[in-house]
Design an enzyme around this catalytic site. Structure first.
Site, PDB file in Angstrom:
ATOM      1  N   LYS A 162       0.814  -1.226   0.000  1.00 40.71           N
ATOM      2  CA  LYS A 162       0.000   0.000   0.000  1.00 40.71           C
ATOM      3  C   LYS A 162       0.844   1.271   0.000  1.00 40.71           C
ATOM      4  O   LYS A 162       0.366   2.321  -0.414  1.00 40.71           O
ATOM      5  CB  LYS A 162      -0.950   0.005   1.207  1.00 40.71           C
ATOM      6  CG  LYS A 162      -0.235   0.213   2.521  1.00 40.71           C
ATOM      7  CD  LYS A 162      -1.178   0.190   3.702  1.00 40.71           C
ATOM      8  CE  LYS A 162      -0.471   0.735   4.922  1.00 40.71           C
ATOM      9  NZ  LYS A 162      -0.773   0.004   6.146  1.00 40.71           N
ATOM     10  N   ARG A 205      -4.947   1.877  17.724  1.00 39.86           N
ATOM     11  CA  ARG A 205      -5.635   1.815  16.437  1.00 39.86           C
ATOM     12  C   ARG A 205      -6.478   0.546  16.500  1.00 39.86           C
ATOM     13  O   ARG A 205      -7.328   0.425  17.370  1.00 39.86           O
ATOM     14  CB  ARG A 205      -4.648   1.862  15.262  1.00 39.86           C
ATOM     15  CG  ARG A 205      -5.333   2.322  13.960  1.00 39.86           C
ATOM     16  CD  ARG A 205      -4.378   2.444  12.792  1.00 39.86           C
ATOM     17  NE  ARG A 205      -3.946   1.145  12.293  1.00 39.86           N
ATOM     18  CZ  ARG A 205      -3.115   0.979  11.257  1.00 39.86           C
ATOM     19  NH1 ARG A 205      -2.633   2.028  10.628  1.00 39.86           N
ATOM     20  NH2 ARG A 205      -2.763  -0.226  10.852  1.00 39.86           N
TER      21      ARG A 205
HETATM   22  C1  PLP Z   1       0.291  -0.385   6.746  1.00 43.13           C
HETATM   23  C2  PLP Z   1       0.340  -1.551   7.617  1.00 43.13           C
HETATM   24  C3  PLP Z   1       1.525  -2.289   7.726  1.00 43.13           C
HETATM   25  C4  PLP Z   1       2.798  -1.882   7.037  1.00 43.13           C
HETATM   26  O1  PLP Z   1       3.274  -0.673   7.557  1.00 43.13           O
HETATM   27  P1  PLP Z   1       4.680  -0.059   7.140  1.00 43.13           P
HETATM   28  O2  PLP Z   1       4.902   1.027   8.103  1.00 43.13           O
HETATM   29  O3  PLP Z   1       4.522   0.443   5.744  1.00 43.13           O
HETATM   30  O4  PLP Z   1       5.680  -1.133   7.224  1.00 43.13           O
HETATM   31  C5  PLP Z   1       1.511  -3.421   8.509  1.00 43.13           C
HETATM   32  N1  PLP Z   1       0.397  -3.783   9.180  1.00 43.13           N
HETATM   33  C6  PLP Z   1      -0.747  -3.090   9.114  1.00 43.13           C
HETATM   34  C7  PLP Z   1      -1.934  -3.566   9.889  1.00 43.13           C
HETATM   35  C8  PLP Z   1      -0.816  -1.959   8.338  1.00 43.13           C
HETATM   36  O5  PLP Z   1      -1.957  -1.260   8.268  1.00 43.13           O
END
Ligand code: PLP
Length: 363
Positions: free
Chosen positions: A39, A134
């Site tokens: 993402k 979160r």
């Molecule tokens: C976006 C996300 C990640 C990855 O995060 P990074 O900081 O890009 O490594 C991992 N786990 C969840 C639940 C996320 O939303």
């Protein structure tokens, strides 16, 4: 060059692959499986393909659209949905992904029904909130109950494990103690269901320091990494690690100069608000040479998070579709039609790759 489309983001797929390999090797050495999170670069399918080729355990996104794009492009996965599924997307989640992160019994029930309709077994990871506030179960009894229910009553779900996310909202550091807490939760569930869990998912890029410091708790066997791969700047700039073995310029933003003039550095007239209704401060440095670029906040959101590659160039500000840079001290003479290049950070890579105005070009 004049007829080519700008602004653009150039993606160096070899550099991206190098970054995945470097992170994966370090995780492998410590018995941690790498989930490649796409993402951060908006799931650009060509990038997703590279994650697959590098041998990630799962390819993950918070957005099913990006997973659908990957499948259409020929990426086989397997895929993980890393945002708690909306009740309106459980069917699609089961269809497109093998595993998802969950924190609501209602969602689990809906997933179970969807999996039943499709004659599938869908894997789930239960998320635990260890203080970042979160997603995730907060109440440990509620967690245990959900785990037991998934294990005993939901025939089309498989409880693959548990996970947590830290350093996203509450800025909580994934210390050894925090991750030990996660392992404790796993063992509490294991005692309750009478078997061991396959996956203990210890977080995102903010958990990489545990790999670099080689003090990841023994039983953590998965990390979900995006930023540390696509950008690799946070580990260096926020946590102070030497990241010189990684490329910080796999993604480069390029824009065209549309005006070059000597102008005052302080606005002339009564100061009100800028294009986005903000009060700004301006420093009077006299008459300076500046260039105007044909891209703006719509394309990258934060003008202080794009970094000119050309020496002596400084970003002064931006409106929706224009960026103003000071070039008085630029080492190279800059003229109308020139292309100016910027490295990015996680936020500006996300925005630039999401902007329909910005062309994605591979090299
Ligand atoms: C976006 C996300 C990640 C990855 O995060 P990074 O900081 O890009 O490594 C991992 N786990 C969840 C639940 C996320 O939303």
């Amino acid at each position: 060059m004049i007829n080519e489309y700008y602004p653009r983001v150039t993606v160096n797929l070899q550099k991206l692959r190098h970054n995945i390999d470097e992170i994966k090797r370090r995780c492998d050495e410590q018995g941690v499986n790498l989930v490649g999170v796409i993402k951060g670069c908006t799931g650009i399918p060509q990038c997703t393909k590279v994650f697959e080729q590098a041998g990630c355990q799962y390819i993950a996104s918070s957005r099913l659209e990006q997973i659908r794009d990957a499948i259409d492009y020929g990426v086989k996965g397997p895929f993980m949905l890393i945002r708690i599924p909306m009740l309106c997307e459980v069917d699609e989640a089961v269809r497109l992904t093998e595993i998802s992160l969950n924190s609501e019994v209602e969602g689990l029930r809906a997933l179970n029904q969807a999996a039943k309709r499709q004659g599938k077994i869908h894997k789930v990871i239960l998320m635990i909130d260890l203080g970042d506030l979160r997603e995730g179960f907060w109440d440990r009894d509620e967690l245990l109950e959900a785990a037991l229910m998934t294990e005993k009553d939901m025939d089309n779900l498989y409880l693959a494990g548990i996970g947590t996310n830290l350093g996203c909202y509450g800025s909580i550091v994934p210390t050894v103690e925090k991750l030990d807490e996660l392992v404790d939760c796993a063992e509490m569930i294991e005692a309750k269901i009478g078997r061991s869990l396959d996956i203990i998912s210890g977080g995102a890029s903010t958990s990489m320091p545990r790999i670099f410091d080689r003090n990841m708790p023994e039983r953590i066997n998965q990390l979900r990494i995006g930023e540390a791969i696509v950008n690799a700047k946070d580990s260096r700039d926020l946590f102070g690690y030497d990241m010189s073995f990684m490329y910080q310029d796999a993604f480069v933003l390029k824009a065209m100069v549309i005006e070059v003039k000597d102008k005052p550095s302080h606005p002339v007239g009564e100061i009100g608000y800028d294009a986005f209704g903000m009060k700004q401060e301006y420093t009077d440095r006299g008459i300076r040479r500046r260039a105007l670029l044909a891209l703006g906040k719509v394309d990258y959101a934060f003008h202080d998070m794009i970094y000119p590659i050309e020496k002596g160039v400084e970003v002064l500000g931006a409106s929706s579709d224009h960026t103003i840079v000071d070039i008085e001290d630029a080492t190279k003479k800059i003229k109308v039609g020139d292309i100016m290049e910027f490295t990015l950070c996680y936020a500006t890579i996300v925005y630039a790759t999401n902007s329909p105005n910005v062309k994605i070009v591979f090299e």
